[in-house]
Scaffold this motif. Structure first.
Motif, PDB file in Angstrom:
ATOM      1  N   ARG A 142      10.252   8.592  16.163  1.00 51.43           N
ATOM      2  CA  ARG A 142      10.439  10.033  15.981  1.00 51.43           C
ATOM      3  C   ARG A 142      10.313  10.418  14.512  1.00 51.43           C
ATOM      4  O   ARG A 142       9.641  11.394  14.161  1.00 51.43           O
ATOM      5  CB  ARG A 142      11.803  10.433  16.545  1.00 51.43           C
ATOM      6  CG  ARG A 142      12.065  11.916  16.557  1.00 51.43           C
ATOM      7  CD  ARG A 142      13.202  12.295  17.487  1.00 51.43           C
ATOM      8  NE  ARG A 142      14.420  11.539  17.244  1.00 51.43           N
ATOM      9  CZ  ARG A 142      14.962  10.704  18.129  1.00 51.43           C
ATOM     10  NH1 ARG A 142      14.395  10.519  19.311  1.00 51.43           N
ATOM     11  NH2 ARG A 142      16.075  10.051  17.848  1.00 51.43           N
ATOM     12  N   ASN A 143      10.938   9.625  13.649  1.00 54.08           N
ATOM     13  CA  ASN A 143      10.888   9.963  12.221  1.00 54.08           C
ATOM     14  C   ASN A 143       9.541   9.633  11.589  1.00 54.08           C
ATOM     15  O   ASN A 143       9.126  10.289  10.629  1.00 54.08           O
ATOM     16  CB  ASN A 143      12.035   9.272  11.483  1.00 54.08           C
ATOM     17  CG  ASN A 143      13.346   9.990  11.699  1.00 54.08           C
ATOM     18  OD1 ASN A 143      13.527  11.118  11.249  1.00 54.08           O
ATOM     19  ND2 ASN A 143      14.268   9.361  12.416  1.00 54.08           N
ATOM     20  N   ALA A 144       8.846   8.639  12.109  1.00 58.63           N
ATOM     21  CA  ALA A 144       7.482   8.384  11.625  1.00 58.63           C
ATOM     22  C   ALA A 144       6.581   9.562  11.968  1.00 58.63           C
ATOM     23  O   ALA A 144       5.752   9.990  11.146  1.00 58.63           O
ATOM     24  CB  ALA A 144       6.944   7.101  12.256  1.00 58.63           C
ATOM     25  N   LEU A 145       6.718  10.101  13.184  1.00 60.52           N
ATOM     26  CA  LEU A 145       5.935  11.282  13.558  1.00 60.52           C
ATOM     27  C   LEU A 145       6.260  12.465  12.661  1.00 60.52           C
ATOM     28  O   LEU A 145       5.361  13.189  12.206  1.00 60.52           O
ATOM     29  CB  LEU A 145       6.204  11.641  15.018  1.00 60.52           C
ATOM     30  CG  LEU A 145       5.552  10.741  16.071  1.00 60.52           C
ATOM     31  CD1 LEU A 145       6.113  11.033  17.449  1.00 60.52           C
ATOM     32  CD2 LEU A 145       4.027  10.926  16.062  1.00 60.52           C
ATOM     33  N   ARG A 146       7.539  12.688  12.412  1.00 52.11           N
ATOM     34  CA  ARG A 146       7.920  13.799  11.527  1.00 52.11           C
ATOM     35  C   ARG A 146       7.324  13.611  10.137  1.00 52.11           C
ATOM     36  O   ARG A 146       6.797  14.558   9.543  1.00 52.11           O
ATOM     37  CB  ARG A 146       9.448  13.871  11.425  1.00 52.11           C
ATOM     38  CG  ARG A 146      10.163  14.352  12.667  1.00 52.11           C
ATOM     39  CD  ARG A 146      11.657  14.093  12.560  1.00 52.11           C
ATOM     40  NE  ARG A 146      12.423  14.644  13.676  1.00 52.11           N
ATOM     41  CZ  ARG A 146      13.653  14.278  13.996  1.00 52.11           C
ATOM     42  NH1 ARG A 146      14.269  13.329  13.278  1.00 52.11           N
ATOM     43  NH2 ARG A 146      14.277  14.837  15.018  1.00 52.11           N
ATOM     44  N   ARG A 148       0.817  -1.211   0.000  1.00 52.06           N
ATOM     45  CA  ARG A 148       0.000   0.000   0.000  1.00 52.06           C
ATOM     46  C   ARG A 148       0.854   1.265   0.000  1.00 52.06           C
ATOM     47  O   ARG A 148       0.480   2.261  -0.588  1.00 52.06           O
ATOM     48  CB  ARG A 148      -0.929   0.025   1.215  1.00 52.06           C
ATOM     49  CG  ARG A 148      -2.030  -1.024   1.197  1.00 52.06           C
ATOM     50  CD  ARG A 148      -2.807  -0.973   2.496  1.00 52.06           C
ATOM     51  NE  ARG A 148      -3.356   0.346   2.757  1.00 52.06           N
ATOM     52  CZ  ARG A 148      -4.533   0.768   2.301  1.00 52.06           C
ATOM     53  NH1 ARG A 148      -5.273  -0.046   1.561  1.00 52.06           N
ATOM     54  NH2 ARG A 148      -4.974   1.963   2.574  1.00 52.06           N
ATOM     55  N   SER A 149       1.985   1.254   0.670  1.00 50.04           N
ATOM     56  CA  SER A 149       2.755   2.485   0.813  1.00 50.04           C
ATOM     57  C   SER A 149       4.263   2.239   0.804  1.00 50.04           C
ATOM     58  O   SER A 149       4.949   2.523   1.786  1.00 50.04           O
ATOM     59  CB  SER A 149       2.350   3.201   2.106  1.00 50.04           C
ATOM     60  OG  SER A 149       2.921   4.482   2.165  1.00 50.04           O
ATOM     61  N   PRO A 150       4.801   1.718  -0.304  1.00 50.54           N
ATOM     62  CA  PRO A 150       6.245   1.495  -0.338  1.00 50.54           C
ATOM     63  C   PRO A 150       7.048   2.788  -0.226  1.00 50.54           C
ATOM     64  O   PRO A 150       8.143   2.795   0.330  1.00 50.54           O
ATOM     65  CB  PRO A 150       6.471   0.810  -1.692  1.00 50.54           C
ATOM     66  CG  PRO A 150       5.292   1.201  -2.519  1.00 50.54           C
ATOM     67  CD  PRO A 150       4.142   1.318  -1.568  1.00 50.54           C
ATOM     68  N   ALA A 151       6.509   3.901  -0.763  1.00 51.57           N
ATOM     69  CA  ALA A 151       7.249   5.168  -0.695  1.00 51.57           C
ATOM     70  C   ALA A 151       7.460   5.585   0.751  1.00 51.57           C
ATOM     71  O   ALA A 151       8.555   6.018   1.133  1.00 51.57           O
ATOM     72  CB  ALA A 151       6.502   6.257  -1.460  1.00 51.57           C
ATOM     73  N   HIS A 160      -3.211   7.237   8.443  1.00 53.70           N
ATOM     74  CA  HIS A 160      -3.337   5.779   8.391  1.00 53.70           C
ATOM     75  C   HIS A 160      -2.074   5.124   7.842  1.00 53.70           C
ATOM     76  O   HIS A 160      -1.550   4.152   8.438  1.00 53.70           O
ATOM     77  CB  HIS A 160      -4.542   5.381   7.535  1.00 53.70           C
ATOM     78  CG  HIS A 160      -4.671   3.909   7.338  1.00 53.70           C
ATOM     79  ND1 HIS A 160      -5.103   3.047   8.324  1.00 53.70           N
ATOM     80  CD2 HIS A 160      -4.396   3.125   6.249  1.00 53.70           C
ATOM     81  CE1 HIS A 160      -5.094   1.811   7.871  1.00 53.70           C
ATOM     82  NE2 HIS A 160      -4.686   1.834   6.616  1.00 53.70           N
ATOM     83  N   GLU A 161      -1.577   5.618   6.727  1.00 52.27           N
ATOM     84  CA  GLU A 161      -0.422   4.980   6.101  1.00 52.27           C
ATOM     85  C   GLU A 161       0.838   5.152   6.950  1.00 52.27           C
ATOM     86  O   GLU A 161       1.682   4.249   7.025  1.00 52.27           O
ATOM     87  CB  GLU A 161      -0.190   5.550   4.696  1.00 52.27           C
ATOM     88  CG  GLU A 161      -1.331   5.291   3.715  1.00 52.27           C
ATOM     89  CD  GLU A 161      -1.532   3.816   3.425  1.00 52.27           C
ATOM     90  OE1 GLU A 161      -0.621   3.010   3.715  1.00 52.27           O
ATOM     91  OE2 GLU A 161      -2.599   3.453   2.913  1.00 52.27           O
ATOM     92  N   THR A 162       0.974   6.290   7.600  1.00 53.38           N
ATOM     93  CA  THR A 162       2.141   6.496   8.469  1.00 53.38           C
ATOM     94  C   THR A 162       2.077   5.569   9.677  1.00 53.38           C
ATOM     95  O   THR A 162       3.104   5.019  10.111  1.00 53.38           O
ATOM     96  CB  THR A 162       2.228   7.960   8.913  1.00 53.38           C
ATOM     97  OG1 THR A 162       2.281   8.811   7.759  1.00 53.38           O
ATOM     98  CG2 THR A 162       3.468   8.200   9.765  1.00 53.38           C
ATOM     99  N   VAL A 163       0.874   5.372  10.229  1.00 54.45           N
ATOM    100  CA  VAL A 163       0.716   4.462  11.360  1.00 54.45           C
ATOM    101  C   VAL A 163       1.102   3.038  10.953  1.00 54.45           C
ATOM    102  O   VAL A 163       1.781   2.317  11.702  1.00 54.45           O
ATOM    103  CB  VAL A 163      -0.730   4.507  11.892  1.00 54.45           C
ATOM    104  CG1 VAL A 163      -0.990   3.362  12.880  1.00 54.45           C
ATOM    105  CG2 VAL A 163      -0.999   5.854  12.558  1.00 54.45           C
ATOM    106  N   ALA A 168       4.456   1.557  19.186  1.00 55.89           N
ATOM    107  CA  ALA A 168       4.849   2.713  18.388  1.00 55.89           C
ATOM    108  C   ALA A 168       3.699   3.181  17.505  1.00 55.89           C
ATOM    109  O   ALA A 168       3.441   4.385  17.375  1.00 55.89           O
ATOM    110  CB  ALA A 168       6.056   2.358  17.529  1.00 55.89           C
ATOM    111  N   ALA A 169       3.001   2.232  16.898  1.00 57.50           N
ATOM    112  CA  ALA A 169       1.869   2.587  16.040  1.00 57.50           C
ATOM    113  C   ALA A 169       0.795   3.319  16.831  1.00 57.50           C
ATOM    114  O   ALA A 169       0.206   4.293  16.345  1.00 57.50           O
ATOM    115  CB  ALA A 169       1.301   1.330  15.386  1.00 57.50           C
ATOM    116  N   ALA A 170       0.525   2.870  18.053  1.00 55.93           N
ATOM    117  CA  ALA A 170      -0.494   3.516  18.883  1.00 55.93           C
ATOM    118  C   ALA A 170      -0.106   4.954  19.201  1.00 55.93           C
ATOM    119  O   ALA A 170      -0.946   5.864  19.162  1.00 55.93           O
ATOM    120  CB  ALA A 170      -0.700   2.716  20.168  1.00 55.93           C
TER     121      ALA A 170
END
Length: 458
Positions: free
Chosen positions: A84-88, A8-11, A107-110, A121-123
């Motif tokens: 940290r980088n997922a949040l950014r 769904r989100s390789p990028a 959704h995709e970042t989670v 981390a996802a939560a």
């Protein structure tokens, strides 16, 4: 990472991988992206999103961290770098990428955070991004910034994501509003700038080629052989590039060789030549007739220069590995170019992570290198020859102050005005070539022409 990327989100998966490496290994964003492109195959759409996310998060890191600190209990520093980088990355999409629906960004970042660091981390990522998204949906600001009246340095540094020391220096020279415009320009994506090899093609031919490929391209207003291209272009796979008809070079940099007053048959020394943009421009202006010695201390960078010279069909470039601070051709050159190593504060728009790799303390060591290059060049230049000193810096210590200090110690040299050699808008009151990004809407550049007194022998 704990899993292979979701289809769904390789990028986003690879963007998070790149951001983690940039932070934890102090890696350069361009190198990380180049390595990923060699390792993976993505659709053009995903490739564009990957680059947008990595460059965008890298550029806006200070702003993103300021906002996130208001939503993460205990601060960002306590978080795992993946989180940290997922949040950014999620916040960057919410704040800056209007083309992505907010629900999809969250959704995709989670999901990517879950693959990288697990359910906990996802939560956390989900909770923080949903709170911010909800505020945006209600039209509320996600965070307040320092007052520009009370603390303009902090305001501009945080609002536009720059180191405070840079902002402080710019405000002292350009004022608050000038610095705001400079920061805005340095955060705006720049078009690809190409210089046409006029010995192999015309600008009209290359423009027609680009337009036939569905790309938006326009000629530079100031440089007769430069083209600005919007949109994605795989440069190295393009036949015009492979055939040596073009080279990537900003129009401000492409004008520097004008200062040398070139003609066929001259002996030219380029002391900091790699990767070769200015060297190849010099050869073009000379019609590939004469001798051009292209020197650089870094062997690896010289490989790129050799590739460009071969690809573009030049025969008069002689590549040598040499430290330009040590004279090796006494009174040999008719023209010398010093494209000096510098802080590069005029080209931050093209280098997403450069602002974070620079320190104000670097100025002193760079200034010493620049002066050593000037001293060596003075001994390698023939009488009546021209020495051109250039940087892509906005800092006075690397530009006019360097030149005035050299002239005080070398009465045999005089400053020559750039009048008549480059377009008038780029000539300042002292006769220097000077491009200011927020004024001229181009990469920053500086150039000075120094003429050595005396009559050439032979």
């Amino acid at each position: 990472m704990r899993s292979k990327p979701s289809v769904r989100s390789p990028a986003r998966y690879y963007a998070l991988k790149a951001l983690h490496r940039i932070e934890t290994q102090a890696a350069y964003a361009d190198y990380v992206l180049q390595a990923l492109r060699r390792e993976i195959a993505l659709s053009p759409r995903d490739q564009d999103l990957l680059t947008t996310l990595v460059d965008g998060v890298t550029i806006w890191r200070k702003t993103l961290d300021w906002v996130l600190a208001r939503y993460v209990r205990g601060g960002l520093e306590r978080l795992d770098p993946w989180v940290r980088n997922a949040l950014r990355m999620g916040l960057y999409q919410l704040m800056f990428l209007d083309r992505i629906p907010r629900w999809a960004a969250v959704h995709e970042t989670v999901e990517v955070a879950r693959m990288a660091a697990g359910e906990g981390a996802a939560a956390l990522v989900n909770a923080v991004l949903r709170r911010i998204s909800a505020r945006l949906e209600r039209g509320q600001p996600v965070a307040s910034f320092p007052s520009i009246r009370e603390d303009p340095v902090a305001h501009l540094a945080i609002r536009y994501s720059f180191p405070e020391w840079m902002v402080r220096r710019w405000i002292a020279r350009y004022g608050v509003e000038g610095t705001r415009e400079l920061c805005r320009f340095q955060n705006t994506p720049r078009p690809l700038s190409l210089r046409v090899n006029r010995l192999r093609a015309t600008r009209e031919e290359i423009l027609a080629d680009l337009e036939a490929r569905g790309l938006r391209a326009r000629p530079s207003v100031y440089h007769p052989y430069v083209i600005l291209v919007e949109g994605g272009l795989d440069l190295t796979a393009w036949p015009a590039y492979q055939e040596g008809k073009v080279i990537a070079q900003d129009e401000a940099a492409a004008m520097v060789p004008y200062l040398l007053d070139l003609r066929p048959g001259l002996r030219v020394l380029d002391l900091c030549a790699a990767p070769g943009g200015k060297t190849t421009a010099i050869v073009e202006w000379m019609g590939d007739r004469g001798i051009v010695v292209a020197a650089d201390a870094h062997f690896g960078r010289l490989h790129r220069l050799r590739e460009h010279a071969w690809r573009m069909g030049f025969t008069t470039i002689h590549v040598v590995q040499a430290d330009g601070r040590r004279p090796f051709l006494p009174e040999w050159a008719d023209r010398i170019l010093i494209d000096a190593p510098c802080l590069g504060t005029g080209v931050l728009a093209r280098r997403s992570d450069a602002r974070w790799h620079k320190q104000e303390s670097d100025l002193a060591s760079l200034a010493r290198i620049q002066r050593e290059l000037l001293e060596a060049a003075a001994r390698m230049l023939r009488p009546s020859g021209y020495l051109v000193y250039s940087t892509c810096s906005l800092e006075p210590e690397e530009n006019e102050e360097q030149i005035y200090a050299f002239l005080r110690d070398h009465p045999e040299f005089r400053l020559v005005s750039a009048q008549g050699k480059v377009p008038t808008p780029f000539i300042d009151a002292e006769g220097f070539y000077r491009v200011l990004p927020h004024v001229h809407h181009m990469d920053g550049a500086f150039g000075a022409i120094l003429e050595k007194a005396g009559t050439p022998v032979g």
